[in-house]
Scaffold this active site. Sequence first.
Site, mmCIF file in Angstrom:
data_model
loop_
_atom_site.group_PDB
_atom_site.id
_atom_site.type_symbol
_atom_site.label_atom_id
_atom_site.label_comp_id
_atom_site.label_asym_id
_atom_site.label_seq_id
_atom_site.Cartn_x
_atom_site.Cartn_y
_atom_site.Cartn_z
ATOM 1 N N TYR A 141 0.814 -1.214 0.000
ATOM 2 C CA TYR A 141 0.000 0.000 0.000
ATOM 3 C C TYR A 141 0.852 1.271 0.000
ATOM 4 O O TYR A 141 0.401 2.318 -0.434
ATOM 5 C CB TYR A 141 -0.900 0.039 1.237
ATOM 6 C CG TYR A 141 -2.192 -0.718 1.106
ATOM 7 C CD1 TYR A 141 -2.207 -2.060 0.750
ATOM 8 C CD2 TYR A 141 -3.403 -0.091 1.367
ATOM 9 C CE1 TYR A 141 -3.400 -2.747 0.659
ATOM 10 C CE2 TYR A 141 -4.600 -0.773 1.273
ATOM 11 C CZ TYR A 141 -4.601 -2.100 0.917
ATOM 12 O OH TYR A 141 -5.784 -2.787 0.823
ATOM 13 N N LYS A 188 4.293 -15.045 2.101
ATOM 14 C CA LYS A 188 4.475 -15.735 0.816
ATOM 15 C C LYS A 188 5.987 -15.873 0.651
ATOM 16 O O LYS A 188 6.593 -15.414 -0.328
ATOM 17 C CB LYS A 188 3.815 -14.907 -0.311
ATOM 18 C CG LYS A 188 3.765 -15.599 -1.667
ATOM 19 C CD LYS A 188 2.771 -16.760 -1.743
ATOM 20 C CE LYS A 188 2.913 -17.482 -3.070
ATOM 21 N NZ LYS A 188 2.123 -18.723 -3.163
ATOM 22 N N ASP A 220 -1.739 -18.389 0.299
ATOM 23 C CA ASP A 220 -2.701 -19.145 -0.515
ATOM 24 C C ASP A 220 -3.323 -20.288 0.282
ATOM 25 O O ASP A 220 -4.539 -20.498 0.260
ATOM 26 C CB ASP A 220 -2.077 -19.632 -1.839
ATOM 27 C CG ASP A 220 -0.691 -20.239 -1.683
ATOM 28 O OD1 ASP A 220 -0.148 -20.200 -0.569
ATOM 29 O OD2 ASP A 220 -0.158 -20.760 -2.676
ATOM 30 N N ASP A 244 -5.740 -7.332 4.367
ATOM 31 C CA ASP A 244 -6.950 -6.746 3.777
ATOM 32 C C ASP A 244 -7.809 -7.839 3.156
ATOM 33 O O ASP A 244 -9.019 -7.928 3.404
ATOM 34 C CB ASP A 244 -6.538 -5.723 2.703
ATOM 35 C CG ASP A 244 -7.741 -5.114 2.004
ATOM 36 O OD1 ASP A 244 -8.681 -4.698 2.698
ATOM 37 O OD2 ASP A 244 -7.740 -5.077 0.753
ATOM 38 N N ASP A 248 -11.550 -9.772 4.800
ATOM 39 C CA ASP A 248 -12.851 -9.812 4.106
ATOM 40 C C ASP A 248 -13.324 -11.255 3.963
ATOM 41 O O ASP A 248 -14.503 -11.557 4.146
ATOM 42 C CB ASP A 248 -12.749 -9.186 2.706
ATOM 43 C CG ASP A 248 -13.167 -7.724 2.683
ATOM 44 O OD1 ASP A 248 -12.901 -7.030 3.684
ATOM 45 O OD2 ASP A 248 -13.747 -7.278 1.671
#
Length: 354
Positions: A141, A188, A220, A244, A248
Amino acid sequence: MKAAITILAGDGVGPEIMSATLKLLDKVAICKGHDFTYHEALIGGIAIDQTGSALPDETLRLAEQSDAILLAAVGGPKWDNPTAAVRPEQGLLKIRKHFGLFANLRPVKTYPALAHHAPLRAELLDGVDMLFVRELTGGLYFGPRKEQDGGSDAYDTMLYSVDEVERVAHVAFRAAQMRRKKLTSVDKANVLAAMRLWRSTVMRVHEDYADVELEHSLVDSCTMHLLTRPSNFDVILAGNMFGDILSDEASVLAGSLGMLPSASLGDGTFGLYEPVHGSAPDIAGQGKANPTGMILSAAMMLRYSLGMESEAKAIEQAVEDTLASGARTADIASDGRFISTQEFVDDVLQHLNL
Ligand code: IPM
Ligand code: MG
């Protein structure tokens, strides 16, 4: 106790869920003899319309003089052009950065009353109670970026320093110590250099927290495990982008994105409190919004910025009792019967025992 709170209602359903939540805070103030001063200010699309900026200086000035910020939601179709120079979301990112709010706490739990509303089988949801700690002021970000600028490429950079990872990891380990003492760090590391630094740093910080069990999860496979064994998670630490996305996804476990609150904290007690959901422009102004995420964000504010643990618990309990009594907003109604935002808050007020 006296407290100054900056109120940023923003766009879409923001004003509805904010006014509903302030009713509850007013009741807390009256019953417990607190003196809350609200400073209303602009952020997001409404701020762009009125001042040309998504985060006017006046808003920052008021917030700097406050003990906490309560923020509802920003954005909407009117300001949706992704190539516009000024966008509502910039207000959100800028205010997080301005106050150094690097740790975003997003608790996700299932309510027995809603177990049959979530798309997952009820038995999978039993005992789901997790806390996301999302790094909020770094990573993709905020790394170096290049816009398309008329050319044929554009990029964002996932940049993390050891210091940035350390400070948010400490927040996550401390939170785990006060919960079930398990931390899942998401990365990751099999592909990204920044995520290898993330993993090695988290492992080093772990040396200070021998009582906490640490596991590493590739992002993942974490997305999968959140749906196949959600009750195994306790605290989940993730970078800005992965946090983020995963939060969700996890909201599905709670029955609706409208249920989730968040707290964004820095080094001190000052914090910004906002629901995880967005401005839901499609239902704005219709009294259909679920105010729970906003209400629970206010409870987190009482807990973390104002030191009012018993008041925070009372609000959380009132929400739980309201849901148990069968009250439903549109997003969590399974038989088509639902009440309005205001009616829902009136029910929460009825259940509030201070
Ligand atoms: C969130 C939101 C924001 C984010 C957007 C609106 C900028 O999705 O708070 O999760 O990506 O951080
Ligand atoms: Mg998000």
